[in-house]
Design a protein around this motif. Structure first.
Motif, PDB file in Angstrom:
ATOM      1  N   LYS A 108      -3.585 -33.173 -10.901  1.00 17.93           N
ATOM      2  CA  LYS A 108      -4.907 -33.235 -11.540  1.00 17.93           C
ATOM      3  C   LYS A 108      -4.888 -33.031 -13.060  1.00 17.93           C
ATOM      4  O   LYS A 108      -5.533 -33.771 -13.800  1.00 17.93           O
ATOM      5  CB  LYS A 108      -5.824 -32.190 -10.906  1.00 17.93           C
ATOM      6  N   LYS A 109      -4.142 -32.008 -13.499  1.00 20.02           N
ATOM      7  CA  LYS A 109      -4.219 -31.627 -14.917  1.00 20.02           C
ATOM      8  C   LYS A 109      -3.768 -32.777 -15.820  1.00 20.02           C
ATOM      9  O   LYS A 109      -4.496 -33.199 -16.732  1.00 20.02           O
ATOM     10  CB  LYS A 109      -3.326 -30.400 -15.139  1.00 20.02           C
ATOM     11  N   GLU A 110      -2.584 -33.303 -15.528  1.00 16.18           N
ATOM     12  CA  GLU A 110      -2.052 -34.384 -16.375  1.00 16.18           C
ATOM     13  C   GLU A 110      -2.898 -35.651 -16.239  1.00 16.18           C
ATOM     14  O   GLU A 110      -3.143 -36.362 -17.213  1.00 16.18           O
ATOM     15  CB  GLU A 110      -0.606 -34.714 -15.988  1.00 16.18           C
ATOM     16  N   SER A 111      -3.339 -35.923 -15.021  1.00 17.76           N
ATOM     17  CA  SER A 111      -4.077 -37.161 -14.805  1.00 17.76           C
ATOM     18  C   SER A 111      -5.386 -37.160 -15.595  1.00 17.76           C
ATOM     19  O   SER A 111      -5.723 -38.132 -16.280  1.00 17.76           O
ATOM     20  CB  SER A 111      -4.352 -37.330 -13.306  1.00 17.76           C
ATOM     21  N   ILE A 112      -6.122 -36.058 -15.505  1.00 19.46           N
ATOM     22  CA  ILE A 112      -7.399 -35.985 -16.233  1.00 19.46           C
ATOM     23  C   ILE A 112      -7.144 -36.043 -17.737  1.00 19.46           C
ATOM     24  O   ILE A 112      -7.835 -36.764 -18.477  1.00 19.46           O
ATOM     25  CB  ILE A 112      -8.175 -34.708 -15.819  1.00 19.46           C
ATOM     26  N   ALA A 113      -6.118 -35.314 -18.193  1.00 20.92           N
ATOM     27  CA  ALA A 113      -5.825 -35.304 -19.634  1.00 20.92           C
ATOM     28  C   ALA A 113      -5.463 -36.716 -20.118  1.00 20.92           C
ATOM     29  O   ALA A 113      -5.921 -37.164 -21.178  1.00 20.92           O
ATOM     30  CB  ALA A 113      -4.684 -34.327 -19.931  1.00 20.92           C
ATOM     31  N   GLN A 114      -4.688 -37.451 -19.326  1.00 14.33           N
ATOM     32  CA  GLN A 114      -4.294 -38.816 -19.712  1.00 14.33           C
ATOM     33  C   GLN A 114      -5.522 -39.723 -19.818  1.00 14.33           C
ATOM     34  O   GLN A 114      -5.687 -40.472 -20.783  1.00 14.33           O
ATOM     35  CB  GLN A 114      -3.353 -39.422 -18.653  1.00 14.33           C
ATOM     36  N   SER A 115      -6.386 -39.663 -18.793  1.00 13.05           N
ATOM     37  CA  SER A 115      -7.562 -40.545 -18.785  1.00 13.05           C
ATOM     38  C   SER A 115      -8.469 -40.234 -19.980  1.00 13.05           C
ATOM     39  O   SER A 115      -8.970 -41.146 -20.646  1.00 13.05           O
ATOM     40  CB  SER A 115      -8.354 -40.370 -17.487  1.00 13.05           C
ATOM     41  N   PHE A 116      -8.655 -38.949 -20.240  1.00  9.76           N
ATOM     42  CA  PHE A 116      -9.532 -38.546 -21.348  1.00  9.76           C
ATOM     43  C   PHE A 116      -8.938 -39.018 -22.680  1.00  9.76           C
ATOM     44  O   PHE A 116      -9.647 -39.542 -23.544  1.00  9.76           O
ATOM     45  CB  PHE A 116      -9.706 -37.026 -21.318  1.00  9.76           C
ATOM     46  N   GLU A 117      -7.640 -38.872 -22.814  1.00  7.77           N
ATOM     47  CA  GLU A 117      -6.978 -39.298 -24.056  1.00  7.77           C
ATOM     48  C   GLU A 117      -7.115 -40.819 -24.228  1.00  7.77           C
ATOM     49  O   GLU A 117      -7.439 -41.300 -25.311  1.00  7.77           O
ATOM     50  CB  GLU A 117      -5.490 -38.910 -24.005  1.00  7.77           C
ATOM     51  N   PHE A 118      -6.901 -41.569 -23.151  1.00  3.26           N
ATOM     52  CA  PHE A 118      -6.993 -43.029 -23.270  1.00  3.26           C
ATOM     53  C   PHE A 118      -8.407 -43.449 -23.682  1.00  3.26           C
ATOM     54  O   PHE A 118      -8.595 -44.261 -24.593  1.00  3.26           O
ATOM     55  CB  PHE A 118      -6.593 -43.710 -21.955  1.00  3.26           C
ATOM     56  N   LEU A 119      -9.398 -42.870 -23.031  1.00  7.48           N
ATOM     57  CA  LEU A 119     -10.776 -43.280 -23.323  1.00  7.48           C
ATOM     58  C   LEU A 119     -11.212 -42.875 -24.730  1.00  7.48           C
ATOM     59  O   LEU A 119     -11.832 -43.661 -25.444  1.00  7.48           O
ATOM     60  CB  LEU A 119     -11.736 -42.678 -22.290  1.00  7.48           C
ATOM     61  N   THR A 120     -10.878 -41.644 -25.124  1.00  6.23           N
ATOM     62  CA  THR A 120     -11.409 -41.156 -26.408  1.00  6.23           C
ATOM     63  C   THR A 120     -10.510 -41.486 -27.602  1.00  6.23           C
ATOM     64  O   THR A 120     -10.999 -41.713 -28.701  1.00  6.23           O
ATOM     65  CB  THR A 120     -11.647 -39.629 -26.354  1.00  6.23           C
ATOM     66  N   LYS A 121      -9.193 -41.544 -27.383  1.00  2.00           N
ATOM     67  CA  LYS A 121      -8.291 -41.767 -28.528  1.00  2.00           C
ATOM     68  C   LYS A 121      -7.865 -43.230 -28.670  1.00  2.00           C
ATOM     69  O   LYS A 121      -7.669 -43.723 -29.768  1.00  2.00           O
ATOM     70  CB  LYS A 121      -7.030 -40.893 -28.398  1.00  2.00           C
ATOM     71  N   VAL A 122      -7.687 -43.912 -27.540  1.00  2.00           N
ATOM     72  CA  VAL A 122      -7.248 -45.314 -27.636  1.00  2.00           C
ATOM     73  C   VAL A 122      -8.465 -46.244 -27.690  1.00  2.00           C
ATOM     74  O   VAL A 122      -8.549 -47.128 -28.534  1.00  2.00           O
ATOM     75  CB  VAL A 122      -6.312 -45.701 -26.461  1.00  2.00           C
ATOM     76  N   LEU A 123      -9.415 -46.029 -26.797  1.00  2.00           N
ATOM     77  CA  LEU A 123     -10.600 -46.899 -26.797  1.00  2.00           C
ATOM     78  C   LEU A 123     -11.713 -46.356 -27.696  1.00  2.00           C
ATOM     79  O   LEU A 123     -12.752 -47.006 -27.867  1.00  2.00           O
ATOM     80  CB  LEU A 123     -11.130 -47.083 -25.367  1.00  2.00           C
ATOM     81  N   ASN A 124     -11.509 -45.141 -28.218  1.00  2.00           N
ATOM     82  CA  ASN A 124     -12.464 -44.524 -29.157  1.00  2.00           C
ATOM     83  C   ASN A 124     -13.882 -44.383 -28.603  1.00  2.00           C
ATOM     84  O   ASN A 124     -14.863 -44.557 -29.329  1.00  2.00           O
ATOM     85  CB  ASN A 124     -12.505 -45.297 -30.486  1.00  2.00           C
ATOM     86  N   ILE A 125     -13.976 -44.089 -27.324  1.00  2.00           N
ATOM     87  CA  ILE A 125     -15.300 -43.796 -26.758  1.00  2.00           C
ATOM     88  C   ILE A 125     -15.619 -42.341 -27.105  1.00  2.00           C
ATOM     89  O   ILE A 125     -14.808 -41.447 -26.829  1.00  2.00           O
ATOM     90  CB  ILE A 125     -15.297 -44.007 -25.221  1.00  2.00           C
ATOM     91  N   PRO A 126     -16.775 -42.080 -27.736  1.00  2.00           N
ATOM     92  CA  PRO A 126     -17.075 -40.685 -28.101  1.00  2.00           C
ATOM     93  C   PRO A 126     -17.138 -39.790 -26.859  1.00  2.00           C
ATOM     94  O   PRO A 126     -17.670 -40.203 -25.824  1.00  2.00           O
ATOM     95  CB  PRO A 126     -18.453 -40.785 -28.762  1.00  2.00           C
ATOM     96  N   ALA A 127     -16.598 -38.587 -26.968  1.00  2.00           N
ATOM     97  CA  ALA A 127     -16.537 -37.681 -25.807  1.00  2.00           C
ATOM     98  C   ALA A 127     -17.927 -37.392 -25.252  1.00  2.00           C
ATOM     99  O   ALA A 127     -18.094 -37.176 -24.051  1.00  2.00           O
ATOM    100  CB  ALA A 127     -15.837 -36.392 -26.201  1.00  2.00           C
ATOM    101  N   ASP A 128     -18.953 -37.392 -26.128  1.00  2.00           N
ATOM    102  CA  ASP A 128     -20.286 -37.075 -25.604  1.00  2.00           C
ATOM    103  C   ASP A 128     -20.913 -38.248 -24.857  1.00  2.00           C
ATOM    104  O   ASP A 128     -21.997 -38.143 -24.305  1.00  2.00           O
ATOM    105  CB  ASP A 128     -21.217 -36.552 -26.713  1.00  2.00           C
ATOM    106  N   ARG A 129     -20.227 -39.399 -24.827  1.00  2.00           N
ATOM    107  CA  ARG A 129     -20.698 -40.539 -24.021  1.00  2.00           C
ATOM    108  C   ARG A 129     -20.034 -40.556 -22.639  1.00  2.00           C
ATOM    109  O   ARG A 129     -20.160 -41.522 -21.892  1.00  2.00           O
ATOM    110  CB  ARG A 129     -20.406 -41.853 -24.747  1.00  2.00           C
ATOM    111  N   ILE A 130     -19.291 -39.493 -22.338  1.00  2.00           N
ATOM    112  CA  ILE A 130     -18.591 -39.474 -21.054  1.00  2.00           C
ATOM    113  C   ILE A 130     -19.259 -38.443 -20.134  1.00  2.00           C
ATOM    114  O   ILE A 130     -19.614 -37.338 -20.557  1.00  2.00           O
ATOM    115  CB  ILE A 130     -17.094 -39.140 -21.278  1.00  2.00           C
TER     116      ILE A 130
END
Ligand code: SER
Length: 603
Positions: A108-130
């Motif tokens: 769980k820990k790595e998986s959630i961290a990876q998904s969050f990083e991809f969405l916010t850092k690679v696709l630049n979706i603002p964290a408050d839109r998640i």
């Protein structure tokens, strides 16, 4: 194909997002696997590949994967459960799923961290839109406080995390049995006002759009409905490519992304009308269905429109497309023109579409001619039946069966025609008429329309081994020119389709049976080895060579009888099969024969 940012209307392209996704996970030590066939091999649980995890079931259950424990890919998928919803802004029959997997590695820990990083850092979706959802727990599995806390540690606030029950936050199994578990779903918050105080990601008001699903697969559901712990804890994630593209490009629907919009434009050209609110449903259904049928026909397996299983879904999709064209005033065959656009959009990533272009076009034309013959009269007949009904009445099973049997109207098409006039169809009455006519069991008839299901058990592994022996024996008796076109196993029997252009004689079948039974009597060990595709080819292995030359694959060998590239699982020894009996040999489609066989002592 247009690359990133060359297209001002859709700055994010499918090409770009696929690459970004794969590159991100490659950097996190994943290995890329190819998109598997849309038609599952040896998986009796569904008609089509419905998710990226599907071809990976043996590895989720504990088989070792030749590429290791971390995998990433994009997978072509078909979901027939959503056909009725196609026409809205997000549901599709064919779609691509971006996925990453941990096979007993990170959790769980790595998986959630990876998904969050991809969405916010690679696709630049603002964290408050998640916004995310996690499993609230029940008497079979605990509340997922762990996932909740991990999301908080990523910086999400409590009002971005929602607990839901099994209906929302449990995924799988794909069929009746198999790997499954609680999930955490990730949503894009459009920023719209909540529709009520209860509004949350599970609400369908349009504020939240589901983009990614991370399943924590630690359970195996058995045929009796109980759950056992899997040998290993897996992660299975899936993100809908078309949805993420629509969000990133600020589009209202998946049809405005670069994988679908050219089809809409082609339809504008064909119909001479502009795509607008009044005709959006018809435009969207045609675009979705023509894409799905082009991919099914283009899948090397040679599935053709028919009245059963995958062939029935194909027929149903094509016939509905033809009717939607009629609703837009087009009565000529424009299926092939639309299919050509689908091929042009996708052939760089899925070269099988161009390779099977002639077959795709021939089958579309054949089906068009077949249905067109009866369509006008059938539509008039349907109109007449419906005009005779008054409020509250349902269209009788007899009438629906007449439309099916005489005019080739799939039952779903009749339902749709009735619904457009505010009526329902007596589906049970239809099934009864169908059975009377076919003299088949109800279960058989239901599976004809819905697709048969079975389980993952030792018996299916043995039937899988029997399939390899059968394939080997057929090649000994009929020659090396035959090759596998399809395989389907359920708990009771195997079904094997192979290329051969005449009936197999009784003597030949007897010899095939004798060879398989000889291998069973010899009690031969089934040996699994990992090697490169190149080595497998050099050793004379048969099977699907969809990997690159240097990729590692599994090869199963039954000495002197069979050597095949295959994912497994298999029996350990041919002796486990006890006895092999061919029950039927018949034609499956042009140039393809079908054998059904059973194993074990016959009572
Ligand atoms: N199997 C899960 C799904 O289909 C995650 O890929 O949603």
């Amino acid at each position: 194909m247009v690359k990133d940012s060359e297209n001002p209307r859709n700055p994010y392209t499918a090409y770009d997002i696929r690459n970004k996704f794969v590159d991100f996970f490659l950097k996190k030590e994943h290995k890329k696997i190819n998109s598997a066939s849309l038609l599952p091999e040896n998986d009796p649980t569904v008609l089509f590949t419905t998710a990226g995890m599907h071809p990976l079931v043996p590895y989720l259950l504990g088989e070792s994967h030749p590429f290791g424990k971390r995998l990433v890919n994009y997978q072509k998928c078909i979901r027939t459960g959503d056909i009725d919803e196609v026409g809205d802004s997000t549901h599709l029959t064919y779609f691509e799923m971006l996925g990453n997997w941990s096979l007993g590695d990170y959790f769980k820990k790595e998986s959630i961290a990876q998904s969050f990083e991809f969405l916010t850092k690679v696709l630049n979706i603002p964290a408050d839109r998640i916004a995310v959802t996690v499993f609230e727990g029940d008497d079979q599995a605990v509340r997922d406080i762990e996932a909740y806390e991990i999301w908080k540690s990523q910086g999400l606030t409590e009002n971005q995390i929602y607990y839901y029950g099994k209906k929302e936050n449990w995924w799988g199994p794909a069929g009746q049995t198999g790997p499954c578990g609680p999930d955490t779903e990730i949503f894009y918050d459009t920023g719209k006002e909540k529709c009520s105080e209860h509004c949350g990601p599970a609400c369908n008001c349009g504020k939240y759009i589901e983009i990614w699903n991370n399943v924590f697969m630690e359970y195996n559901k058995l045929a009796d409905g109980t759950y056992t712990q899997l040998r290993q804890k897996n992660v299975d994630t899936g993100m809908g490519l078309e949805r993420i593209l629509a969000i990133l490009n600020h589009k209202d629907s998946v049809y405005e992304t670069d994988v679908l919009h050219p089809v809409i434009e082609k339809l504008e050209e064909i119909t001479g009308s502009t795509y607008k609110e009044q005709n959006a449903r018809e435009f969207r259904i045609i675009s979705d269905h023509i894409r799905a049928v082009t991919f099914i026909l283009g899948d090397h397996k040679g599935i053709v429109p028919s009245n059963s299983e995958q062939g029935y879904i194909l027929r149903r999709l094509i016939r509905r497309t033809i009717r939607m064209f009629r609703k837009l005033g087009i009565t000529d065959n424009k299926l092939t023109e639309a299919a050509q656009t689908v091929i042009d959009i996708n052939d760089e990533v899925y070269p099988e579409l161009a390779e099977n272009k002639t077959f795709i076009m021939e089958q579309l034309t054949r089906e068009f001619i077949l249905f067109n013959k009866t369509l006008d009269v059938g539509l008039k007949k349907a109109e007449k039946y419906l005009s005779e009904l008054s409020g509250g009445e349902v269209l009788s099973g007899e009438s629906a069966f007449k439309l099916y049997d005489t005019f080739g109207f799939p039952i779903e098409l009749t339902k749709e025609l009735a619904e457009e006039k505010g009526f329902k169809v007596d589906y049970n009455g239809f099934l009864e008429k169908f059975l009377e006519h076919q003299e088949k069991s109800r279960t058989g008839a239901e599976s004809r329309f819905k697709g048969g299901l079975a389980d993952n058990s030792e018996q299916t592994a043995r039937l899988h081994t029997a399939t390899h022996l059968l394939n080997g024996a057929l090649r000994k008796v009929l020659g090396d020119g035959i090759y596998q076109k399809g395989s389907n196993i359920n708990a009771k029997r195997l079904r094997f389709d192979f290329s051969f252009d005449r009936k197999v004689t009784a003597e030949e079948l007897k010899e095939v049976s004798r060879i398989v039974n000889e291998a069973i009597e010899k009690k031969i060990e089934v040996v699994c080895e990992e090697m490169t595709v190149k080595e497998a080819k050099e050793q004379g292995a048969i099977g699907v060579f969809e990997n690159k030359y240097s990729d590692i694959v599994k090869v199963y060998t039954i000495k002197e009888y069979s050597k095949e590239i295959c994912g497994g699982p298999h029996a350990e020894n041919t002796g486990e099969l006890k006895q092999f009996t061919i029950q039927k040999e018949e034609s499956s489609s042009a140039g393809v024969r079908r054998i059904k066989a059973v194993i074990g002592t016959i009572e």
